[in-house]
Design an enzyme around this catalytic site. Sequence first.
Site, PDB file in Angstrom:
ATOM      1  N   ARG A  11       0.832  -1.199   0.000  1.00  0.00           N
ATOM      2  CA  ARG A  11       0.000   0.000   0.000  1.00  0.00           C
ATOM      3  C   ARG A  11       0.872   1.257   0.000  1.00  0.00           C
ATOM      4  NH1 ARG A  11      -0.801   4.767   2.612  1.00  0.00           N
ATOM      5  NH2 ARG A  11      -0.304   3.703   4.574  1.00  0.00           N
ATOM      6  N   ASP A  12       1.472   1.559   1.113  1.00  0.00           N
ATOM      7  CA  ASP A  12       2.238   2.795   1.235  1.00  0.00           C
ATOM      8  C   ASP A  12       3.463   2.797   0.337  1.00  0.00           C
ATOM      9  OD1 ASP A  12       3.203   5.211   2.078  1.00  0.00           O
ATOM     10  OD2 ASP A  12       3.484   4.657   4.155  1.00  0.00           O
ATOM     11  N   HIS A 204       8.525   7.120   8.747  1.00  0.00           N
ATOM     12  CA  HIS A 204       9.314   7.318   7.537  1.00  0.00           C
ATOM     13  C   HIS A 204      10.713   7.743   7.978  1.00  0.00           C
ATOM     14  CE1 HIS A 204       5.871   7.446   4.452  1.00  0.00           C
ATOM     15  NE2 HIS A 204       5.416   6.928   5.573  1.00  0.00           N
ATOM     16  N   CYS A 236       4.159   9.795   0.629  1.00  0.00           N
ATOM     17  CA  CYS A 236       2.764  10.226   0.549  1.00  0.00           C
ATOM     18  C   CYS A 236       2.618  11.177  -0.625  1.00  0.00           C
ATOM     19  CB  CYS A 236       2.326  10.912   1.843  1.00  0.00           C
ATOM     20  SG  CYS A 236       0.631  11.538   1.787  1.00  0.00           S
ATOM     21  N   ASN A 245       9.569   4.966   3.618  1.00  0.00           N
ATOM     22  CA  ASN A 245       9.351   4.260   4.874  1.00  0.00           C
ATOM     23  C   ASN A 245      10.637   3.694   5.441  1.00  0.00           C
ATOM     24  OD1 ASN A 245       6.340   3.839   5.602  1.00  0.00           O
ATOM     25  ND2 ASN A 245       6.386   3.547   3.388  1.00  0.00           N
TER      26      ASN A 245
END
Length: 289
Positions: A11-12, A204, A236, A245
């Site tokens: 996802r991220d 992050h 983001c 991350n």
Amino acid sequence: MTVTITDVVLRDGLQDENAVVSTDRKIAVADALVAAGVKHIEAASFVSPTRVPQMADADDVIARLPRTDPSVTYSALALNPRGVHRAAATGIDEIQVVTSASAGHSTANTGRNPDEALTGLAEALQKYPDRSFLGGVSTAFVCPFEGIIAPAVLVRVARAMAAMGVRRLGLADTLGTATTEQVLASVGAVRDALPDIELSLHLHNAHGQALGTVIAAHRHLGITHFDSAIGGYGGCPFAPGAHGNLATEELVAHLHAHDIDTGIDQQALGLAVGTVKLALAQARPLSAV
């Protein structure tokens, strides 16, 4: 001593890449994470495919996730009521609802201020009393538009999230620039205000300080759940200056070096990193979508 890690690369990690990874490749990444012993995986987000085309196949990904290990838990993210309804219609194990501590990021990310976003999410959650929900607060410590977030502001948002009945509340250093001292102070304030809510950290890593923050949060505040992404991918799209991350492989190695168990196989995790790199190498450029 054991720490639980949720890997968020699907996802991220992928949402911030300038490419769209195929569903088949995403499932291969999930298979590799499970093989490495990762028990918590954030698999997708239910957001607008126009704004985040990397997540357009969320329903297909959830339907095809490997279920060979019943101890593995999958989660998906939702930013608004529509996302909650979409996620609840799938077989996802947990739904993470997310809002921002800052008005600037909330508006950029969801088109609503934090109070509006929280109200909408709370109403949506009431419709699904049998589903398991997690909470998340973006820009919990620093906002790209507003700077440092005061602990009192974070506590107010955290209280509202807890009132929805979330099972765990994750606090995110979305930019990756918060100092260890700031994170400890703000997380400590939330823990004091909400002693019955399990807290986790989503860090992050702009200046290489995230690993030190993990150890400090674990030792001084008893935090035992952290998010990370293999390969250090992520960011983001709606937070200018957001860094990648904390890399899962680096986090696991660091924790093991401090005699903190994760249940994750480091060698197999290295293979998972290679699987992600291959997936991105074969992905379609975002411009071609």
